[in-house]
Design a protein around this motif. Structure first.
Motif: not given
Lengths: 364, 364
Positions: B271-295
């Protein structure tokens, strides 16, 4: 099907339903210092996980039944530097609701931080076929003193609850609230939190994260019938910041038109100037298909509004009316429940956002 | 505890978990005309309630397992003037998830109206200890022809499904969509709908009420590992309006950085011209307690953004990047899940609202 056959957890370990604390944990009872148990008006005297006194007027006992043991609104607060936190609970019964996950009915929610900003940390994971569970809420947290708030099960009682912290961890009392005044709610299954996905998402519990006051939730599923005995009992709670009457959703409309003025009269005798907020009910999604639901809602709201106006004209400047039909929004209010009536987390978030400004205004 | 001992339903009949159709109902199979089954890409050929072909490549079979039978995204559409509507379902298993009510995992949601405005009507109520149920979705509706949409269970398969209408009721095919193009999603447990309170609240299903196109949800809890075999199979689905790749949440970050470009390459060949949308992941609530999740989140989002930019610079003007970390909001994103990762209805509503504009833009 046995628990081990669960296909989902086989493919996604993160969806599994249990976890166990490691061995070097001290198990402590929140019945002792420095833990603070709030949201249970008779806890200080009776040391019971229960929303009403142990001995009740017979008529009230029949009306609220086991719902008095359900712990909607109850919180345990403390400060600790423990790197891990676990919980062990013996419930009075098992999870048994079709519209509500075990986490909301029987689980415990954990938040970190003071009332200016409490961060969601975790919800207990457990094997919901059991009535006892042990669950690790967090581990490997950097060792600074933080305030922890635990929200107790919305639709279940507990016989025992233990909090597990690392051996040698420091514990102290939580910071005090802005005052010792309490926000009181009297309501139905909706106000009790049906059907939040986890305890902290019942709307009174969402409000508790924006209001530095104790909130006492006296809402009893199917039993918000407002007997004078209930009004009398609620009148005995000292230091009320306000009383929110949000019980239209249960019971018979004609009965409601009798009990509401009676309830207010009884409460006013004991508390002449405590703010009272009368909240009419949500829009049910059924009203898009059956106009009888619209008529009933509008009639009941008009009745409440008129009653409050009359009382204000007669000199009571501390009673207010809130039209609950606006709380779920006007565009997609029908999306906010799981059965056309009881809010999901989406509905409860909108309810809390919609009520917050008014409650702050009448309380501060 | 037996079902009859349930204290809540004793006090509140509205919270009971079952209902039965009356006797003068015709039970019809949605496998026949005029019913339309959508959201299952191989249904037209195989007439099976299944999200993947019955016979699968061995590697894919192992990866997705029973999840291919789970009916997230599947809808049954038709028009009727029946005053009542009932449903009878034989599930492949029982409700067994701690964070998700039986309604979301195994229930059926009913909406009334066309795609310009679909109104929530009801969710099946049933005894969730059983794997078969019969439930009245509505009755006493005024007899006008309306389009009905049923959303099928998010995390369960069905062996049989029957729709009950009043004897003599009219039935016809639903109105067509804007075109026969289909929105395809490839994702994980989150995209599959964990943990919505009812099927229609998984975010792709919320989107379906704002987009007059068929949506096909190829999301498999714990198995969004994007094997080339999966990309190959999805490439065989005709008339794609766009492909949304939302599978970062599962699996190993290093593996993801290998599979994502491979997946795109395989899909682009077909499918050479079908739109593709790449969605990165949500913020997990864990990242407020462990910066490794943010990184980790920021690194993975940067990887995806850079990949999409490179492909665009190399001439592919039909691939886009969406930063999923904004979807739950910046103020209280930690309130939107029931476990720090999987959205509740509150989180899914925000996801759908956040993605709608972009999807419309790339599809229309």
């Amino acid at each position: 099907m046995s628990r081990s056959d669960n296909d989902i957890t086989r493919y996604d370990p993160a969806m599994k339903g249990s976890s166990r604390a490691h061995d070097d944990v001290d198990w402590l009872s929140p019945l002792e210092e420095p833990f603070q148990v709030i949201g249970l008006a008779w806890f200080t005297e009776e040391r019971q996980y229960r929303r009403l006194p142990v001995v009740l007027d017979k008529k009230l006992e029949e009306a609220v039944g086991d719902s008095a043991n359900h712990l909607s609104g109850a919180q345990i607060r403390f400060r600790t530097d423990s790197a891990s936190l676990s919980i062990r609970v013996r419930l009075k019964g098992k999870a048994d609701m079709v519209y509500m996950p075990a986490t909301g009915q029987c689980g415990v929610d954990c938040y970190i931080g003071d009332v200016d900003r409490m961060w969601y940390m975790a919800t207990t994971k457990y094997d919901w076929m059991q009535s006892e569970y042990e669950s690790v809420l967090y581990q490997n947290r950097p060792s600074s003193m933080e305030t922890v708030t635990l929200y107790l099960p919305l639709f279940q009682g507990i016989d025992e609850l233990w909090i597990g912290v690392d051996q040698g961890a420091s514990l102290s009392a939580p910071p005090p609230f802005a005052s010792n005044q309490k926000i009181l709610l009297y309501g139905t299954s909706i106000t009790q939190g049906g059907y939040a996905s986890r305890p902290a998402m019942a709307y009174p519990n969402i409000l508790s994260r924006s209001m530095p006051l104790e909130i006492i939730n006296l809402s009893f599923a199917g039993s918000g019938r407002a007997a004078p005995e209930a009004a009398q009992l609620i009148s005995t709670i000292s230091c009320p910041a306000c009383l929110i009457l949000d019980y239209e959703a249960d019971g018979d409309p004609e009965e409601f038109q009798i009990t509401l003025p009676e309830f207010i009269t009884v409460y006013r005798t004991a508390h002449p100037v405590t703010p009272i907020l009368v909240v009419s009910r949500l829009r049910y999604s059924l009203e898009t298909h059956d106009p009888a639901w619209i008529r009933e809602r509008e009639e009941q709201a008009a009745f409440q509004h008129k009653l409050v106006r009359r009382l204000r004209e007669e000199g009571d400047r501390h009673i207010f009316f809130f039209d609950g039909s606006i709380l779920l929004g006007s565009v997609d209010y029908d999306e906010c429940t799981v059965d056309g009536k009881h809010p999901t987390d989406l509905g409860f978030q909108r309810m809390a956002e919609g009520l917050l400004g008014t409650i702050r205004t009448i309380v501060w």
